[in-house]
Design an enzyme around this catalytic site. Sequence first.
Site, PDB file in Angstrom:
ATOM      1  N   HIS A  89     118.810 -27.670  87.300  1.00 38.57           N
ATOM      2  CA  HIS A  89     119.325 -27.670  88.675  1.00 38.57           C
ATOM      3  C   HIS A  89     119.427 -29.066  89.279  1.00 38.57           C
ATOM      4  CE1 HIS A  89     118.175 -23.586  87.869  1.00 38.57           C
ATOM      5  NE2 HIS A  89     116.892 -23.904  87.839  1.00 38.57           N
TER       6      HIS A  89
ATOM      7  N   GLU B 259     123.270 -22.470  76.865  1.00 39.98           N
ATOM      8  CA  GLU B 259     122.229 -22.648  77.884  1.00 39.98           C
ATOM      9  C   GLU B 259     121.475 -21.323  78.016  1.00 39.98           C
ATOM     10  OE1 GLU B 259     124.070 -23.727  81.576  1.00 39.98           O
ATOM     11  OE2 GLU B 259     122.247 -23.426  82.760  1.00 39.98           O
TER      12      GLU B 259
ATOM     13  N   TYR C 103     108.161 -15.066  83.342  1.00 40.61           N
ATOM     14  CA  TYR C 103     108.591 -15.623  82.062  1.00 40.61           C
ATOM     15  C   TYR C 103     108.081 -14.857  80.842  1.00 40.61           C
ATOM     16  CZ  TYR C 103     109.997 -19.497  85.057  1.00 40.61           C
ATOM     17  OH  TYR C 103     110.583 -20.252  86.045  1.00 40.61           O
TER      18      TYR C 103
ATOM     19  N   PRO D 253     110.824 -28.970  80.999  1.00 40.07           N
ATOM     20  CA  PRO D 253     109.501 -29.021  81.619  1.00 40.07           C
ATOM     21  C   PRO D 253     108.870 -27.659  81.876  1.00 40.07           C
ATOM     22  CG  PRO D 253     111.214 -29.698  83.161  1.00 40.07           C
ATOM     23  CD  PRO D 253     111.853 -29.626  81.804  1.00 40.07           C
ATOM     24  N   ASN D 254     107.583 -27.626  81.642  1.00 40.58           N
ATOM     25  CA  ASN D 254     106.697 -26.477  81.889  1.00 40.58           C
ATOM     26  C   ASN D 254     106.845 -25.357  80.862  1.00 40.58           C
ATOM     27  OD1 ASN D 254     105.494 -27.511  84.379  1.00 40.58           O
ATOM     28  ND2 ASN D 254     107.544 -27.281  85.227  1.00 40.58           N
TER      29      ASN D 254
ATOM     30  N   ARG E 190     118.015 -22.313  92.442  1.00 36.34           N
ATOM     31  CA  ARG E 190     118.149 -22.064  90.987  1.00 36.34           C
ATOM     32  C   ARG E 190     119.533 -21.526  90.629  1.00 36.34           C
ATOM     33  NH1 ARG E 190     112.708 -22.448  89.165  1.00 36.34           N
ATOM     34  NH2 ARG E 190     111.288 -21.827  90.812  1.00 36.34           N
TER      35      ARG E 190
ATOM     36  N   HIS F  92     118.253 -19.251  79.962  1.00 40.58           N
ATOM     37  CA  HIS F  92     117.184 -19.116  80.958  1.00 40.58           C
ATOM     38  C   HIS F  92     116.469 -17.806  80.705  1.00 40.58           C
ATOM     39  CE1 HIS F  92     118.769 -22.564  82.909  1.00 40.58           C
ATOM     40  NE2 HIS F  92     119.966 -22.008  82.903  1.00 40.58           N
ATOM     41  N   ILE F  93     115.181 -17.873  80.642  1.00 42.77           N
ATOM     42  CA  ILE F  93     114.382 -16.680  80.356  1.00 42.77           C
ATOM     43  C   ILE F  93     114.503 -15.687  81.515  1.00 42.77           C
ATOM     44  CG2 ILE F  93     112.020 -15.872  79.994  1.00 42.77           C
ATOM     45  CD1 ILE F  93     111.548 -18.782  78.765  1.00 42.77           C
ATOM     46  N   SER F  94     114.401 -16.208  82.718  1.00 40.72           N
ATOM     47  CA  SER F  94     114.514 -15.363  83.913  1.00 40.72           C
ATOM     48  C   SER F  94     115.975 -15.298  84.365  1.00 40.72           C
ATOM     49  CB  SER F  94     113.655 -15.940  85.039  1.00 40.72           C
ATOM     50  OG  SER F  94     114.147 -17.207  85.443  1.00 40.72           O
TER      51      SER F  94
ATOM     52  N   ASP G 148     125.374 -35.341  81.281  1.00 38.37           N
ATOM     53  CA  ASP G 148     126.119 -36.440  80.648  1.00 38.37           C
ATOM     54  C   ASP G 148     125.779 -36.544  79.157  1.00 38.37           C
ATOM     55  OD1 ASP G 148     127.349 -37.077  83.033  1.00 38.37           O
ATOM     56  OD2 ASP G 148     126.172 -38.888  83.404  1.00 38.37           O
TER      57      ASP G 148
ATOM     58  N   ALA H 262     113.561 -26.740  85.009  1.00 39.33           N
ATOM     59  CA  ALA H 262     114.019 -27.134  86.350  1.00 39.33           C
ATOM     60  C   ALA H 262     115.066 -28.243  86.320  1.00 39.33           C
ATOM     61  CB  ALA H 262     112.821 -27.560  87.188  1.00 39.33           C
TER      62      ALA H 262
ATOM     63  N   ARG I 104     102.170 -19.256  81.862  1.00 38.94           N
ATOM     64  CA  ARG I 104     102.717 -19.613  83.179  1.00 38.94           C
ATOM     65  C   ARG I 104     103.489 -18.426  83.756  1.00 38.94           C
ATOM     66  NH1 ARG I 104     108.529 -22.418  83.280  1.00 38.94           N
ATOM     67  NH2 ARG I 104     108.616 -23.020  85.458  1.00 38.94           N
TER      68      ARG I 104
ATOM     69  N   ASN J   2     117.187 -24.822  77.020  1.00 41.65           N
ATOM     70  CA  ASN J   2     116.655 -24.340  78.296  1.00 41.65           C
ATOM     71  C   ASN J   2     116.072 -25.575  78.985  1.00 41.65           C
ATOM     72  OD1 ASN J   2     115.315 -23.340  80.465  1.00 41.65           O
ATOM     73  ND2 ASN J   2     114.286 -21.678  79.366  1.00 41.65           N
TER      74      ASN J   2
ATOM     75  N   ARG K 192     116.854 -15.259  91.832  1.00 39.91           N
ATOM     76  CA  ARG K 192     115.727 -16.029  92.359  1.00 39.91           C
ATOM     77  C   ARG K 192     116.189 -16.941  93.503  1.00 39.91           C
ATOM     78  NH1 ARG K 192     112.517 -18.471  87.421  1.00 39.91           N
ATOM     79  NH2 ARG K 192     111.007 -18.834  89.114  1.00 39.91           N
TER      80      ARG K 192
END
Length: 146
Positions: A81, A99, A24, A11-12, A112, A101-103, A88, A78, A19, A75, A108
């Site tokens: 988390h 996995e 990001y 998402p996002n 997170r 994550h950009i940030s 699963d 959200a 954004r 990625n 943070r």
Amino acid sequence: MAQLIQIINGPNLNLLGKRQPEIYGHETLEDVASACTTLGETLGLTCAFFQSNHEGGIIDCIHAARETAAGIVINPGAFTHTSVAILDALNTFEGPVFEVHISNVHKRESFRHHSYVSLRADGVIAGFGTEGYTLALRRLGTLLAQ
Ligand code: DHK
């Protein structure tokens, strides 16, 4: 024959580049796809891209990848988390999972800092900006060539 890598964004991330660019960055998801496609060609990997703002769509994509993909880069946004369901689904996939994550999520908010997906991931990249996707792809290239 080139092996398929399924790259999944949650998402996002469709708004990447617009954004919160201070977190990001300015690259878009199309830029990420283009960089992965170019690198994949040198590694003998074909990249398939999927983005969804919906948990079920991501789960369906992981299920489809069971039949088509040699590896997954994800990625989950959200959902990282919160989603036992995505964990699963990833546990049904037999190949390597990375996995991204950009940030740097550990720098943070504390919510997170925990990732359900990390319980399945073979490696985690955080805080390398959008370069994290190509770093994960390089590792898949090494693993899948063995
Ligand atoms: C992306 C998101 O959308 C957040 O919800 C995660 C992750 C971090 C990223 O850094 O790419 O917490």
